[in-house]
Design a protein around this motif. Structure first.
Motif, PDB file in Angstrom:
ATOM      1  N   SER A 171      -7.211  74.402  15.621  1.00  0.00           N
ATOM      2  CA  SER A 171      -8.399  73.599  15.313  1.00  0.00           C
ATOM      3  C   SER A 171      -8.470  73.243  13.827  1.00  0.00           C
ATOM      4  O   SER A 171      -9.104  72.261  13.457  1.00  0.00           O
ATOM      5  CB  SER A 171      -9.684  74.325  15.744  1.00  0.00           C
ATOM      6  OG  SER A 171      -9.912  75.467  14.957  1.00  0.00           O
ATOM      7  N   LYS A 172      -7.810  74.010  12.982  1.00  0.00           N
ATOM      8  CA  LYS A 172      -7.711  73.671  11.560  1.00  0.00           C
ATOM      9  C   LYS A 172      -6.520  72.751  11.304  1.00  0.00           C
ATOM     10  O   LYS A 172      -6.602  71.836  10.485  1.00  0.00           O
ATOM     11  CB  LYS A 172      -7.549  74.938  10.713  1.00  0.00           C
ATOM     12  CG  LYS A 172      -8.776  75.812  10.642  1.00  0.00           C
ATOM     13  CD  LYS A 172      -8.496  77.024   9.785  1.00  0.00           C
ATOM     14  CE  LYS A 172      -9.692  77.948   9.691  1.00  0.00           C
ATOM     15  NZ  LYS A 172      -9.403  79.137   8.867  1.00  0.00           N
ATOM     16  N   LEU A 177      -4.402  67.496  19.331  1.00  0.00           N
ATOM     17  CA  LEU A 177      -4.341  68.714  20.144  1.00  0.00           C
ATOM     18  C   LEU A 177      -5.458  69.640  19.706  1.00  0.00           C
ATOM     19  O   LEU A 177      -5.911  69.588  18.579  1.00  0.00           O
ATOM     20  CB  LEU A 177      -3.008  69.429  19.932  1.00  0.00           C
ATOM     21  CG  LEU A 177      -1.762  68.763  20.488  1.00  0.00           C
ATOM     22  CD1 LEU A 177      -0.534  69.599  20.133  1.00  0.00           C
ATOM     23  CD2 LEU A 177      -1.853  68.607  21.982  1.00  0.00           C
ATOM     24  N   GLY A 178      -5.889  70.499  20.595  1.00  0.00           N
ATOM     25  CA  GLY A 178      -6.867  71.458  20.123  1.00  0.00           C
ATOM     26  C   GLY A 178      -7.612  72.260  21.159  1.00  0.00           C
ATOM     27  O   GLY A 178      -7.933  73.408  20.916  1.00  0.00           O
ATOM     28  N   ASP A 179      -7.942  71.712  22.311  1.00  0.00           N
ATOM     29  CA  ASP A 179      -8.731  72.462  23.291  1.00  0.00           C
ATOM     30  C   ASP A 179      -7.879  73.528  23.958  1.00  0.00           C
ATOM     31  O   ASP A 179      -6.826  73.245  24.517  1.00  0.00           O
ATOM     32  CB  ASP A 179      -9.297  71.530  24.371  1.00  0.00           C
ATOM     33  CG  ASP A 179     -10.356  70.597  23.834  1.00  0.00           C
ATOM     34  OD1 ASP A 179     -10.914  70.879  22.762  1.00  0.00           O
ATOM     35  OD2 ASP A 179     -10.629  69.582  24.496  1.00  0.00           O
ATOM     36  N   THR A 180      -8.335  74.764  23.908  1.00  0.00           N
ATOM     37  CA  THR A 180      -7.658  75.860  24.580  1.00  0.00           C
ATOM     38  C   THR A 180      -8.180  75.941  26.008  1.00  0.00           C
ATOM     39  O   THR A 180      -9.390  75.963  26.229  1.00  0.00           O
ATOM     40  CB  THR A 180      -7.920  77.187  23.848  1.00  0.00           C
ATOM     41  OG1 THR A 180      -7.416  77.070  22.519  1.00  0.00           O
ATOM     42  CG2 THR A 180      -7.252  78.353  24.550  1.00  0.00           C
ATOM     43  N   ASP A 207      -0.675  65.302  11.377  1.00  0.00           N
ATOM     44  CA  ASP A 207      -2.012  65.785  11.700  1.00  0.00           C
ATOM     45  C   ASP A 207      -3.024  64.646  11.663  1.00  0.00           C
ATOM     46  O   ASP A 207      -2.739  63.551  11.171  1.00  0.00           O
ATOM     47  CB  ASP A 207      -2.428  66.943  10.788  1.00  0.00           C
ATOM     48  CG  ASP A 207      -2.553  66.570   9.320  1.00  0.00           C
ATOM     49  OD1 ASP A 207      -2.494  65.377   8.967  1.00  0.00           O
ATOM     50  OD2 ASP A 207      -2.738  67.491   8.501  1.00  0.00           O
ATOM     51  N   ALA A 208      -4.199  64.917  12.219  1.00  0.00           N
ATOM     52  CA  ALA A 208      -5.237  63.890  12.333  1.00  0.00           C
ATOM     53  C   ALA A 208      -5.674  63.374  10.968  1.00  0.00           C
ATOM     54  O   ALA A 208      -5.905  62.173  10.797  1.00  0.00           O
ATOM     55  CB  ALA A 208      -6.436  64.431  13.110  1.00  0.00           C
ATOM     56  N   ILE A 225      -1.272  66.041  15.835  1.00  0.00           N
ATOM     57  CA  ILE A 225      -1.417  64.907  16.745  1.00  0.00           C
ATOM     58  C   ILE A 225      -0.158  64.745  17.579  1.00  0.00           C
ATOM     59  O   ILE A 225       0.927  65.156  17.181  1.00  0.00           O
ATOM     60  CB  ILE A 225      -1.752  63.589  16.009  1.00  0.00           C
ATOM     61  CG1 ILE A 225      -0.675  63.210  14.987  1.00  0.00           C
ATOM     62  CG2 ILE A 225      -3.121  63.689  15.356  1.00  0.00           C
ATOM     63  CD1 ILE A 225      -0.882  61.861  14.320  1.00  0.00           C
ATOM     64  N   THR A 226      -0.349  64.164  18.749  1.00  0.00           N
ATOM     65  CA  THR A 226       0.764  63.814  19.614  1.00  0.00           C
ATOM     66  C   THR A 226       0.699  62.322  19.871  1.00  0.00           C
ATOM     67  O   THR A 226      -0.339  61.682  19.704  1.00  0.00           O
ATOM     68  CB  THR A 226       0.717  64.570  20.959  1.00  0.00           C
ATOM     69  OG1 THR A 226      -0.441  64.167  21.677  1.00  0.00           O
ATOM     70  CG2 THR A 226       0.714  66.068  20.751  1.00  0.00           C
ATOM     71  N   PHE A 227       1.831  61.778  20.292  1.00  0.00           N
ATOM     72  CA  PHE A 227       1.917  60.369  20.633  1.00  0.00           C
ATOM     73  C   PHE A 227       1.701  60.221  22.129  1.00  0.00           C
ATOM     74  O   PHE A 227       2.330  60.914  22.924  1.00  0.00           O
ATOM     75  CB  PHE A 227       3.287  59.820  20.227  1.00  0.00           C
ATOM     76  CG  PHE A 227       3.548  58.418  20.677  1.00  0.00           C
ATOM     77  CD1 PHE A 227       2.746  57.369  20.243  1.00  0.00           C
ATOM     78  CD2 PHE A 227       4.608  58.141  21.526  1.00  0.00           C
ATOM     79  CE1 PHE A 227       2.994  56.064  20.662  1.00  0.00           C
ATOM     80  CE2 PHE A 227       4.865  56.845  21.941  1.00  0.00           C
ATOM     81  CZ  PHE A 227       4.054  55.808  21.508  1.00  0.00           C
ATOM     82  N   ASP A 228       0.800  59.342  22.513  1.00  0.00           N
ATOM     83  CA  ASP A 228       0.550  59.017  23.920  1.00  0.00           C
ATOM     84  C   ASP A 228       1.382  57.777  24.247  1.00  0.00           C
ATOM     85  O   ASP A 228       0.978  56.660  23.939  1.00  0.00           O
ATOM     86  CB  ASP A 228      -0.944  58.753  24.125  1.00  0.00           C
ATOM     87  CG  ASP A 228      -1.282  58.209  25.503  1.00  0.00           C
ATOM     88  OD1 ASP A 228      -0.371  57.984  26.325  1.00  0.00           O
ATOM     89  OD2 ASP A 228      -2.477  57.989  25.754  1.00  0.00           O
TER      90      ASP A 228
END
Length: 186
Positions: A154-155, A171-174, A70-71, A159-162
């Motif tokens: 959102s809680k 990640l987070g925007d729906t 996570d972030a 994170i993902t790897f680019d």
């Protein structure tokens, strides 16, 4: 116009998975594994080379946890990916992680990372580095649940790897609702 890059290991999203194990003395260890995904119902497949300390521990105990990075803990998650347990045996503690024994498998849950898959090893091929694991349980810390008891992305802030740019992305925007929004085109 398109630009060709040849055969690459580039795909979005690429989860950042933190694999937790115990060594032969019951000491927790963790590593960052970028190549992994669901491969069957209740099954996770990852590509992890045989030279990792974590791989040896998994083969010995036939159990592991796979947490979503996570972030909030990005630095610690990156650290366990760039430092080898073969050379730094206390990297779990140095990352600031704390272990809680899983109720379902002989592996540690990482208290700092709120979402974890608790797994049993099904198979491992050292030639291809493919590890296949049975998902026995999904454990989620209540701090990332919404009022209905579902995971709130959102809680959780996974994170993902680019792989295109060597960055971590939250990640987070729906943008829609799966299995519903496409019905507008029927």
């Amino acid at each position: 116009m398109r630009k060709n890059f040849g055969a690459q290991t580039w795909m979005y999203p690429m989860p950042v998975l933190i694999v937790g194990t115990y060594d032969e003395n019951g000491k927790p260890d963790a590593m960052n594994a970028a190549w992994g995904s669901i491969s069957e119902e209740n099954e996770l497949s990852m590509c992890i080379s045989a030279g990792h300390r974590t791989t040896k521990d998994i083969l010995a105990r036939r159990a592991l946890t796979v947490s979503m990075a996570d972030a909030e803990h990005m630095e610690a998650c990156d650290y366990v990916g760039i430092v080898s347990g073969n050379n730094v045996p206390d990297k779990f503690a140095r990352a600031g992680f704390h272990a809680q024994r899983s109720e379902f498998v002989d592996a540690p849950l990482i208290e700092e990372l709120p979402i974890a898959l608790e797994c049993r090893l099904k198979s491992y091929d050292p030639q291809t580095c493919r590890m296949v694991c049975e998902i026995v349980n999904v454990s989620v810390d209540e701090r990332v649940l919404d009022e209905n008891g579902a995971v709130d992305v959102s809680k959780a802030r996974p994170i993902t790897f680019d792989p295109f740019n060597y960055k971590y992305v939250v990640l987070g925007d729906t943008v829609g609702t799966a299995f519903r929004d496409g019905k507008a085109l029927k």
